[in-house]
Enzyme design. Structure first.
Site, PDB file in Angstrom:
ATOM      1  N   ASP A 173      76.520  73.200  54.605  1.00 49.24           N
ATOM      2  CA  ASP A 173      75.788  74.111  53.724  1.00 49.24           C
ATOM      3  C   ASP A 173      75.803  73.574  52.277  1.00 49.24           C
ATOM      4  OD1 ASP A 173      74.289  76.427  53.505  1.00 49.24           O
ATOM      5  OD2 ASP A 173      76.017  77.723  53.122  1.00 49.24           O
ATOM      6  N   LYS A 194      70.615  82.403  61.463  1.00 47.11           N
ATOM      7  CA  LYS A 194      71.135  81.030  61.549  1.00 47.11           C
ATOM      8  C   LYS A 194      71.627  80.735  62.967  1.00 47.11           C
ATOM      9  CE  LYS A 194      72.007  81.120  56.634  1.00 47.11           C
ATOM     10  NZ  LYS A 194      72.906  81.464  55.535  1.00 47.11           N
ATOM     11  N   GLN A 200      79.304  82.671  55.061  1.00 43.48           N
ATOM     12  CA  GLN A 200      78.201  83.446  54.471  1.00 43.48           C
ATOM     13  C   GLN A 200      78.633  84.074  53.146  1.00 43.48           C
ATOM     14  OE1 GLN A 200      74.939  83.555  55.621  1.00 43.48           O
ATOM     15  NE2 GLN A 200      74.558  84.586  53.681  1.00 43.48           N
TER      16      GLN A 200
END
Ligand code: NAP
Length: 284
Positions: free
Chosen positions: A121, A54, A98
């Site tokens: 996200d 990412k 994450q």
């Protein structure tokens, strides 16, 4: 080239190229590039790889990144403080925590601490609520990536029967919501579903979101169905028995090169939207 291929690699590159061009123009106009903060807690090797991918993707389009690595022993309170700092930082436009976090962390509390405006996200309860209500927000990256693939290839879910196999909060459940928003009739399946085979057999769109290699069998697929395989299992194997099922399908996503690259492209896209002070445009 297989005409049935939903080429996520190609579409994600197209999206990244347009993001890079827009950032070039922002910078030329004297503005700062958008910035994505990534938070990695602990030493899970797969998570380390995902975060590195990412960060690398950010740099490839001219975006800034801040990589925050916290020790395995981090407490929920410590993590929340880091998120608070990023929420308050006007130069941070997106925050990615994450998943999975170490077991002592209240992961839902941590996700939900991310401000709605920086939830690029699409993982907060509030974002999910808004998505379910058809209100503009940031969308979960993998499901939205699949929707963008359908749109790119002119496939409308309207009036179609869809079977989503897997109901996790970041994947199956929001995918069912998005398809519903787009006027599909959705059956959301999970480990307690009875008659799964029959449900898949009736589906015009099948989404594999189980996390079990080739779990959805080619023999279950209705001829002409559209196959979206979000699964990513060791050995580059998806959740649908795609090598056989693709012959029966009208369109399919390969693994790798299908849904996976779209997830990262959407993350970058939504970070750009955040820097431009708006949410993801409506689906319809
Ligand atoms: P997850 O949290 O483990 O959820 C799996 C879902 O599958 C659960 O809802 C579970 O049902 C359901 N399930 C398990 N066994 C089943 C069975 N026998 N019949 C029907 N449903 C069953 O997994 P996830 O995070 O959603 O990930 C799923 C897959 O997508 C994984 O391969 C993952 O690597 C991949 N993934 C890819 C991306 C990407 O960027 N491409 C992003 C995220 C995830 P219950 O709810 O009843 O337990």
């Amino acid at each position: 080239m297989d005409p049935r291929l939903l080429d996520g690699k190609k579409l994600s590159q197209k999206i990244k190229d347009s993001i890079a061009e827009e950032i070039r123009q922002m910078v030329a106009a004297g503005k700062k590039p958008p910035k994505l903060a990534t938070i990695l807690v602990g030493n899970n090797p797969a998570s380390e790889t995902y975060v590195s991918m990412k960060v690398k993707a950010c740099h490839s389009v001219g975006m800034l990144s801040e990589k925050i690595e916290l020790p395995e022993s981090t407490t929920t309170e410590e993590l929340l403080k880091v998120i608070d700092r990023l929420n308050a930082d006007p130069n941070t436009h997106g925050i990615l925590l994450q998943h999975p976090c170490p077991h002592q962390i209240d992961e839902r509390a941590a996700f939900d601490r991310i401000s709605l405006q920086k939830d690029v996200d699409g993982v907060t309860t509030l974002s999910f609520g808004k998505l379910s209500m058809g209100v503009e927000t940031f969308l979960p990256c993998t499901p939205y990536g699949m929707i963008l693939l359908l749109r790119e290839y002119g496939i409308s879910p309207e009036g179609k029967q869809a079977a989503v196999v897997g109901r996790s909060p970041i994947l199956g459940k929001p995918m069912a919501m998005l398809l519903t928003e787009m006027n599909a009739t959705v059956t959301l399946c999970h480990s307690k579903t009875k008659g799964l085979e029959e449900i898949v057999r009736n589906a015009d769109i099948v989404v594999g979101a189980v996390g079990k290699p080739e779990f959805v069998k080619a023999s279950w697929i209705k001829p002409g169905a559209v196959l979206l395989d979000a699964g990513y299992n060791p050995g580059n194997v998806g959740d649908i028995e795609i090598s056989k099922a693709k012959e029966i399908s009208s369109y399919y996503t390969p693994v790798p090169g299908g849904v996976g690259p779209m997830t990262i492209a959407v993350l970058l896209l939504q970070t750009l939207y955040s820097a431009k002070d708006h949410f993801t445009p409506p689906l319809k």
